[in-house]
Design a protein around this motif. Structure first.
Motif, short mmCIF file in Angstrom:
data_model
loop_
_atom_site.label_atom_id
_atom_site.label_comp_id
_atom_site.label_asym_id
_atom_site.label_seq_id
_atom_site.Cartn_x
_atom_site.Cartn_y
_atom_site.Cartn_z
N SER A 113 0.84 -1.19 0.00
CA SER A 113 0.00 0.00 0.00
C SER A 113 0.88 1.24 0.00
O SER A 113 2.09 1.16 0.14
N VAL A 241 -4.27 0.64 -1.22
CA VAL A 241 -3.57 -0.55 -1.72
C VAL A 241 -3.14 -0.34 -3.18
O VAL A 241 -3.82 0.33 -3.95
N ASN A 243 -3.10 -1.97 -6.32
CA ASN A 243 -3.71 -3.13 -6.96
C ASN A 243 -3.75 -3.08 -8.49
O ASN A 243 -4.46 -3.87 -9.13
N THR A 257 -12.09 -8.97 -5.47
CA THR A 257 -11.57 -7.96 -4.55
C THR A 257 -12.70 -7.43 -3.68
O THR A 257 -13.88 -7.63 -3.96
N THR A 258 -12.32 -6.75 -2.62
CA THR A 258 -13.31 -6.08 -1.78
C THR A 258 -13.73 -4.77 -2.44
O THR A 258 -13.14 -4.35 -3.45
N SER A 260 -13.13 -1.90 -1.45
CA SER A 260 -12.03 -0.93 -1.37
C SER A 260 -10.81 -1.34 -2.20
O SER A 260 -9.79 -0.66 -2.19
N GLN A 262 -9.04 -4.32 -2.02
CA GLN A 262 -8.14 -5.32 -1.48
C GLN A 262 -8.48 -6.69 -2.08
O GLN A 262 -9.63 -6.96 -2.41
N ASP A 281 -0.26 -6.17 2.88
CA ASP A 281 -1.27 -5.10 2.92
C ASP A 281 -2.28 -5.18 1.79
O ASP A 281 -3.40 -4.65 1.92
N ILE A 282 -1.94 -5.81 0.69
CA ILE A 282 -2.82 -5.87 -0.48
C ILE A 282 -4.01 -6.78 -0.25
O ILE A 282 -5.04 -6.66 -0.90
N ARG A 283 -3.92 -7.70 0.70
CA ARG A 283 -4.99 -8.69 0.85
C ARG A 283 -6.07 -8.21 1.81
O ARG A 283 -5.87 -7.32 2.64
N GLN A 284 -7.23 -8.83 1.69
CA GLN A 284 -8.39 -8.48 2.48
C GLN A 284 -8.12 -8.56 3.98
O GLN A 284 -7.49 -9.50 4.47
N LYS A 288 -1.93 -4.80 8.51
CA LYS A 288 -0.90 -3.81 8.19
C LYS A 288 0.19 -3.75 9.26
O LYS A 288 0.57 -2.68 9.74
#
Length: 312
Positions: A113, A241, A243, A257-258, A260, A262, A281-284, A288
């Motif tokens: 992120s 993030v 992405n 993805t979510t 937001s 993630q 940090d990239i994952r749901q 962090k």
């Protein structure tokens, strides 16, 4: 074709590389434009990693990770990945910014992120000229001067405490009364005589001239404005993030993805696209934290190794 492509060189990416190569994969490549280490290298204080009792800055903390992770054969390509796609033969194509393409049997995305912009007037105009998101990087330029810090989380308070060792005064601005930071960090900041808390307020505007920032206007909930004559402000208001690598040519995500942005994963760090994993940090629901990112990387590597073995 390589066995495993790891995109990103922070704690998650380095841990994934360590576990994959030490576990027997011979052709593992980590794509990271700069020196590995990730966002934590910009931190002024690292004191909560289990087993490491010495308090140190993020750069010093991450230095031995590189040596350890490359010891077992992890390759580092200083190239930027534009996007990833899955092919009909179940392999993945890694498209690079320079036009190159590399194929891999599996991919772990560890792009992490980046600091979020706060959105106040003058932020973009003076970014890098008095507006900063890295106290370790830029704090020295304000030695014996007054600065402002915006935010209410652990990072904001930790960096305010760090800056108080350099500058003459820190104005800590937060939109609420309470703080998201750990109670021990809040207490430490409140005990520091150089830190003045300005709560229930937001930054309305940053202004300056050709030389950079000369002041910060703070707006309170009742509408009152306070003008702080400071040459710099450090903002810590969250993270976005990175992405873009999981978007196709049309801008659509190649895995779930979510809302937001993630990446959705299961307990094995597996995404909705078989052979594609995400860590850090990239994952749901990522917490962090460095220790969590490192754990994600290890889990993703072990899962990717099992997947690659199943292809044989």
């Amino acid at each position: 074709m390589i066995d495993l492509a790891i995109i990103g060189g922070g704690p998650a990416g380095l841990s994934a590389g360590l576990y994959a190569t030490r576990g027997g994969l011979k052709n593992v490549v980590m794509f990271e434009m700069g020196m590995p280490g990730g966002q934590i290298t910009g931190s002024s204080e690292m004191e909560n990693y289990p087993g490491v009792s010495t308090v140190m800055d993020g750069m010093s903390f991450m230095a031995p990770w590189q040596e350890q992770c490359f010891r077992f054969g992890l390759k580092h390509e200083m190239k930027n990945v534009a996007r990833v796609s899955k092919n009909s033969d179940e392999s993945f194509s890694i498209f690079l910014d320079d036009g190159g393409e590399i194929r891999a049997k599996a991919v772990i995305v560890c792009t992490g992120s980046e600091p979020r912009r706060a959105g106040f007037k003058g932020e973009n105009e003076f970014f890098g000229r008095g507006v900063s998101t890295c106290a370790t990087c830029d704090g020295f330029f304000y030695k014996n001067k007054e600065v402002a810090v915006l935010g209410g989380g652990d990072t904001a308070l930790e960096e305010a405490i760090y800056l108080a060792n350099i500058v003459s005064k820190v104005y800590l601005i937060h939109r609420r009364d309470g703080f998201r930071a750990a109670p021990i960090t809040v207490e430490k900041a409140k005990k520091n005589e150089k830190i003045e808390f300005i709560t229930n307020a937001v930054v309305d505007e940053v202004y300056g001239d050709q030389s950079g920032v000369t002041g910060v206007k703070v707006k309170f909930k009742n509408g009152d404005i306070r003008d702080l004559k400071v040459p710099g402000i450090f903002t810590f208001v969250g993270l976005n993030v990175r992405n873009s690598v999981i978007k196709d040519e049309n801008g659509n995500f190649i895995c779930e993805t979510t809302q937001s942005g993630q990446i959705k994963v299961d307990l094995k760090m597996q995404t909705s696209l078989k052979g594609l994993y995400a860590a850090g940090d990239i994952r749901q629901d990522a917490p962090k934290q460095v220790v969590s990112a490192a754990g994600d990387g290890a889990v993703a590597a072990l899962s990717a190794m099992s997947y690659i073995e199943s292809l044989k």
